[in-house]
Each structure stands twice: as C-alpha cells, then as structure tokens.
Design an enzyme around this catalytic site. Structure first.
Site, PDB file in Angstrom:
ATOM      1  N   ASP A  15       0.833  -1.202   0.000  1.00 13.52           N
ATOM      2  CA  ASP A  15       0.000   0.000   0.000  1.00 13.52           C
ATOM      3  C   ASP A  15       0.869   1.254   0.000  1.00 13.52           C
ATOM      4  O   ASP A  15       0.800   2.101   0.901  1.00 13.52           O
ATOM      5  CB  ASP A  15      -0.934  -0.007   1.204  1.00 13.52           C
ATOM      6  CG  ASP A  15      -1.923  -1.148   1.153  1.00 13.52           C
ATOM      7  OD1 ASP A  15      -2.311  -1.538   0.041  1.00 13.52           O
ATOM      8  OD2 ASP A  15      -2.313  -1.654   2.232  1.00 13.52           O
ATOM      9  N   LYS A  37       0.133  -8.331  -1.933  1.00 10.75           N
ATOM     10  CA  LYS A  37      -1.185  -7.799  -2.308  1.00 10.75           C
ATOM     11  C   LYS A  37      -1.015  -6.434  -2.941  1.00 10.75           C
ATOM     12  O   LYS A  37      -0.325  -5.564  -2.403  1.00 10.75           O
ATOM     13  CB  LYS A  37      -2.098  -7.685  -1.086  1.00 10.75           C
ATOM     14  CG  LYS A  37      -3.505  -7.151  -1.426  1.00 10.75           C
ATOM     15  CD  LYS A  37      -4.407  -7.153  -0.207  1.00 10.75           C
ATOM     16  CE  LYS A  37      -4.253  -5.930   0.649  1.00 10.75           C
ATOM     17  NZ  LYS A  37      -4.896  -4.719   0.050  1.00 10.75           N
ATOM     18  N   ASP A  65      -6.276  -6.923  -5.207  1.00  8.05           N
ATOM     19  CA  ASP A  65      -7.422  -6.597  -4.343  1.00  8.05           C
ATOM     20  C   ASP A  65      -8.216  -5.454  -4.964  1.00  8.05           C
ATOM     21  O   ASP A  65      -8.040  -4.295  -4.597  1.00  8.05           O
ATOM     22  CB  ASP A  65      -6.899  -6.228  -2.955  1.00  8.05           C
ATOM     23  CG  ASP A  65      -8.020  -6.050  -1.945  1.00  8.05           C
ATOM     24  OD1 ASP A  65      -9.132  -6.534  -2.198  1.00  8.05           O
ATOM     25  OD2 ASP A  65      -7.758  -5.433  -0.884  1.00  8.05           O
ATOM     26  N   MET A  66      -9.123  -5.800  -5.878  1.00  7.89           N
ATOM     27  CA  MET A  66      -9.910  -4.794  -6.592  1.00  7.89           C
ATOM     28  C   MET A  66     -11.316  -4.621  -6.027  1.00  7.89           C
ATOM     29  O   MET A  66     -11.979  -3.637  -6.295  1.00  7.89           O
ATOM     30  CB  MET A  66     -10.014  -5.164  -8.077  1.00  7.89           C
ATOM     31  CG  MET A  66      -8.701  -5.143  -8.840  1.00  7.89           C
ATOM     32  SD  MET A  66      -8.065  -3.461  -9.130  1.00  7.89           S
ATOM     33  CE  MET A  66      -6.766  -3.388  -7.889  1.00  7.89           C
ATOM     34  N   LYS A  67     -11.822  -5.601  -5.283  1.00 10.13           N
ATOM     35  CA  LYS A  67     -13.169  -5.546  -4.705  1.00 10.13           C
ATOM     36  C   LYS A  67     -14.204  -5.148  -5.758  1.00 10.13           C
ATOM     37  O   LYS A  67     -14.996  -4.222  -5.573  1.00 10.13           O
ATOM     38  CB  LYS A  67     -13.212  -4.590  -3.513  1.00 10.13           C
ATOM     39  CG  LYS A  67     -12.265  -4.964  -2.374  1.00 10.13           C
ATOM     40  CD  LYS A  67     -12.426  -4.008  -1.204  1.00 10.13           C
ATOM     41  CE  LYS A  67     -11.473  -4.356  -0.062  1.00 10.13           C
ATOM     42  NZ  LYS A  67     -10.062  -4.050  -0.399  1.00 10.13           N
ATOM     43  N   LEU A  68     -14.210  -5.860  -6.859  1.00  7.23           N
ATOM     44  CA  LEU A  68     -15.081  -5.500  -7.973  1.00  7.23           C
ATOM     45  C   LEU A  68     -16.552  -5.624  -7.598  1.00  7.23           C
ATOM     46  O   LEU A  68     -16.978  -6.549  -6.915  1.00  7.23           O
ATOM     47  CB  LEU A  68     -14.787  -6.406  -9.172  1.00  7.23           C
ATOM     48  CG  LEU A  68     -13.371  -6.341  -9.739  1.00  7.23           C
ATOM     49  CD1 LEU A  68     -13.197  -7.385 -10.834  1.00  7.23           C
ATOM     50  CD2 LEU A  68     -13.060  -4.951 -10.279  1.00  7.23           C
ATOM     51  N   ASP A  70     -20.336  -4.651  -9.760  1.00  2.00           N
ATOM     52  CA  ASP A  70     -21.057  -4.032 -10.871  1.00  2.00           C
ATOM     53  C   ASP A  70     -22.101  -5.044 -11.340  1.00  2.00           C
ATOM     54  O   ASP A  70     -22.294  -6.094 -10.710  1.00  2.00           O
ATOM     55  CB  ASP A  70     -20.091  -3.665 -12.011  1.00  2.00           C
ATOM     56  CG  ASP A  70     -20.544  -2.412 -12.765  1.00  2.00           C
ATOM     57  OD1 ASP A  70     -21.722  -2.372 -13.183  1.00  2.00           O
ATOM     58  OD2 ASP A  70     -19.724  -1.496 -12.931  1.00  2.00           O
ATOM     59  N   ILE A  71     -22.745  -4.748 -12.458  1.00  2.00           N
ATOM     60  CA  ILE A  71     -23.661  -5.727 -13.028  1.00  2.00           C
ATOM     61  C   ILE A  71     -22.854  -6.935 -13.492  1.00  2.00           C
ATOM     62  O   ILE A  71     -21.650  -6.846 -13.736  1.00  2.00           O
ATOM     63  CB  ILE A  71     -24.477  -5.133 -14.187  1.00  2.00           C
ATOM     64  CG1 ILE A  71     -23.563  -4.731 -15.351  1.00  2.00           C
ATOM     65  CG2 ILE A  71     -25.317  -3.953 -13.719  1.00  2.00           C
ATOM     66  CD1 ILE A  71     -24.330  -4.331 -16.599  1.00  2.00           C
ATOM     67  N   GLY A  72     -23.517  -8.075 -13.595  1.00  2.00           N
ATOM     68  CA  GLY A  72     -22.823  -9.319 -13.859  1.00  2.00           C
ATOM     69  C   GLY A  72     -21.926  -9.296 -15.083  1.00  2.00           C
ATOM     70  O   GLY A  72     -20.768  -9.730 -15.026  1.00  2.00           O
ATOM     71  N   THR A  74     -20.481  -6.861 -16.659  1.00  2.00           N
ATOM     72  CA  THR A  74     -19.304  -6.001 -16.490  1.00  2.00           C
ATOM     73  C   THR A  74     -18.256  -6.675 -15.610  1.00  2.00           C
ATOM     74  O   THR A  74     -17.059  -6.638 -15.899  1.00  2.00           O
ATOM     75  CB  THR A  74     -19.719  -4.655 -15.877  1.00  2.00           C
ATOM     76  OG1 THR A  74     -20.648  -4.009 -16.763  1.00  2.00           O
ATOM     77  CG2 THR A  74     -18.518  -3.748 -15.676  1.00  2.00           C
ATOM     78  N   THR A 120     -13.014  -4.901   6.985  1.00  2.00           N
ATOM     79  CA  THR A 120     -12.526  -4.923   8.361  1.00  2.00           C
ATOM     80  C   THR A 120     -12.367  -3.523   8.948  1.00  2.00           C
ATOM     81  O   THR A 120     -12.144  -3.386  10.150  1.00  2.00           O
ATOM     82  CB  THR A 120     -11.178  -5.659   8.455  1.00  2.00           C
ATOM     83  OG1 THR A 120     -10.254  -5.088   7.537  1.00  2.00           O
ATOM     84  CG2 THR A 120     -11.353  -7.131   8.154  1.00  2.00           C
ATOM     85  N   ARG A 183      -2.441  -7.485  12.862  1.00  2.00           N
ATOM     86  CA  ARG A 183      -1.406  -6.616  13.407  1.00  2.00           C
ATOM     87  C   ARG A 183      -0.530  -7.401  14.380  1.00  2.00           C
ATOM     88  O   ARG A 183      -1.057  -8.021  15.306  1.00  2.00           O
ATOM     89  CB  ARG A 183      -2.038  -5.435  14.162  1.00  2.00           C
ATOM     90  CG  ARG A 183      -2.796  -4.445  13.262  1.00  2.00           C
ATOM     91  CD  ARG A 183      -1.830  -3.680  12.394  1.00  2.00           C
ATOM     92  NE  ARG A 183      -2.473  -2.651  11.600  1.00  2.00           N
ATOM     93  CZ  ARG A 183      -2.986  -2.825  10.390  1.00  2.00           C
ATOM     94  NH1 ARG A 183      -2.946  -4.024   9.833  1.00  2.00           N
ATOM     95  NH2 ARG A 183      -3.519  -1.833   9.723  1.00  2.00           N
ATOM     96  N   GLN A 192      -7.983  -0.016  10.965  1.00  2.00           N
ATOM     97  CA  GLN A 192      -8.651  -1.304  11.109  1.00  2.00           C
ATOM     98  C   GLN A 192      -9.321  -1.383  12.483  1.00  2.00           C
ATOM     99  O   GLN A 192      -8.732  -0.992  13.492  1.00  2.00           O
ATOM    100  CB  GLN A 192      -7.657  -2.458  10.955  1.00  2.00           C
ATOM    101  CG  GLN A 192      -6.936  -2.486   9.616  1.00  2.00           C
ATOM    102  CD  GLN A 192      -7.835  -2.902   8.474  1.00  2.00           C
ATOM    103  OE1 GLN A 192      -9.017  -3.159   8.659  1.00  2.00           O
ATOM    104  NE2 GLN A 192      -7.285  -2.944   7.278  1.00  2.00           N
ATOM    105  N   ARG A 213       1.038  -1.968   6.796  1.00  2.00           N
ATOM    106  CA  ARG A 213       1.844  -0.932   7.436  1.00  2.00           C
ATOM    107  C   ARG A 213       2.840  -1.429   8.477  1.00  2.00           C
ATOM    108  O   ARG A 213       3.959  -0.889   8.542  1.00  2.00           O
ATOM    109  CB  ARG A 213       0.908   0.135   8.034  1.00  2.00           C
ATOM    110  CG  ARG A 213       0.390   1.099   6.972  1.00  2.00           C
ATOM    111  CD  ARG A 213      -0.779   1.928   7.454  1.00  2.00           C
ATOM    112  NE  ARG A 213      -1.998   1.118   7.503  1.00  2.00           N
ATOM    113  CZ  ARG A 213      -3.231   1.630   7.499  1.00  2.00           C
ATOM    114  NH1 ARG A 213      -3.396   2.939   7.467  1.00  2.00           N
ATOM    115  NH2 ARG A 213      -4.278   0.839   7.530  1.00  2.00           N
TER     116      ARG A 213
END
Length: 238
Positions: A15, A37, A65-68, A70-72, A74, A120, A183, A192, A213
C-alpha cells in the site's frame, strides 16, 4: 526468486503510492516474503505492470485486491481481462450475482476468486450510516460468507474475529479464508477496527493473513516480515 521455504501464509500489502516504491520495498524485503497484495490505490500508479513484473520476473505470488462490484456482465468482462495477468487471488464483493459472474470470467484460469464479506475497517455504526440492515456484524459476515461460497467463491475475505465461525461452515471445506486486519503484537491498529495477531488469525482458521503498514513502515521491512514468519513457523505447517 522467492525462497521456497518462505511461508506464503503471510501476504504483505504493497500500500505505497506507486510501482517504483513498491519494487524498492520488495527489494528490501527480499526472500522473506513470497506473496504480495496490490490494491485499488495503486491501480493508476502502475499496479498491473507491477503485478506482472513481480509474478513473471521475481517469482512472487500476487493477490490483486480490486473488490469488484457491478452488473454481472461487467464483472465477468473485467475478471476475464484481469485473469490474463496470471493472478493468484482476485477480490470481488460477496454478493452472489457478482461472485457467479467473476467465476465465469475466471473460467479456464488458475485465479482464485475471493469474496469480500464486510470490510474490516467497518463497525456497526458504519453499517448504520450506510443503511445496512440491523444485526450483529459477526453474524452478518458469516451469512455473507456462506452465500458467497454457495455462489462458487474460492474463498472469502473476513476479519480474524469471524474466521473460526466461517471455517466451521460446511461450505468452507476446501475453501480459502484470507484475513486482513492483522497486526503483530504492539503494532498500531490504524484504520482497522476488527484486528488480531498473526498467530491468532491462523489459529482461528485463516489460510493467509494480510499485513501492510507494520511491515512497510518498519525501519527494516525485512526484519518485520521475518518476525511474522517466525510467529507463523511456531504454529507449525498448515
């Protein structure tokens, strides 16, 4: 190349602002980490090129880690494109229609589709602000996990606090549980809210832990990663 003895239960979150800084960080860590990640925040900073370089040239495993959501159609198209990068893990939101579409998009590839339950960084107050239904957050996470696994997810993302309850689900047999919000003892919680130590997360049933971190902020990221590896080694093999 990664040291084959490196425990891939540890996933370090890159990150940082851009791919150049991420590569410098992975150079400092060396063979202490084999799994990284790459999140949405680096997408415009060369994240996909970074994923490809770490995978193809450095032999690392990659969790995108995109956490997509949308409609199916897409989601299916997006996953089909991303899966060409030979990713190990890819996240989507845990809504069943999203999971089913993502699995269709990943068809024929080795990319594992992981479903996000409840972030989280959120607590009950945050869910109230978002007009989510009432209920105990841990119970909601487990219910969302069950529905995502029923829809075909290869695994779920959940906090360490819910890992044991998810592992106990019949649907969770042979599936992955990946826990952010981890952690090391004494580390700051940052943003978190539902956290645990690496050892506690693995003991609760997690297959992989994600640490960011506490590793990349450390004076020696390599030593920080090795300290976590030592904690995991003390637990024995999975």
């Amino acid at each position: 190349m990664s040291d084959p003895r490196t425990d891939d239960r540890l996933i370090v979150a890159l990150d940082v602002p851009n791919a150049l800084q991420a590569l410098q960080l992975t150079d400092r860590i060396g063979d202490a980490v084999s799994f990284y990640k790459i999140g949405l925040g680096m997408l415009t900073g060369g994240g996909l090129a970074l994923a490809n370089e770490l995978k193809q040239e450095h032999g690392k495993r990659i969790f995108l880690d995109m956490k997509l959501f949308d409609i199916g159609q897409t989601v299916e198209n997006a996953v089909r494109g991303l899966a060409q990068f030979d990713l190990d893990f890819l996240t989507v939101h845990g809504d069943p229609h999203v999971v089913r579409a993502a699995k269709e998009g990943a068809s024929g590839k080795d990319t594992k589709i992981l479903a996000v339950t409840i972030l989280t960084s959120l607590d009950r107050g945050d869910l109230d602000d978002g007009m989510m239904r009432e209920g105990d957050i841990a119970e909601m996470v487990v219910e969302r996990a069950a529905r995502a696994l029923d829809a075909g997810a290869d695994g779920v993302i959940a906090s360490p606090n819910e890992a044991a309850a998810i592992r106990a689900l019949p649907q969770a047999e042979g599936r992955l549980i990946v826990t952010p919000g981890v952690r090391p003892s004494g580390a700051a919680g940052d943003d978190q809210k539902r956290i645990a130590t690496p050892g506690n997360a693995i003991s609760a049933g997690a297959d992989h832990i994600v640490v960011g971190r506490p590793v990349w902020r450390a004076d020696s990221p390599r030593d920080a990663a090795l300290a976590i590896q030592s904690e995991l080694a003390a637990l024995g093999a999975r």
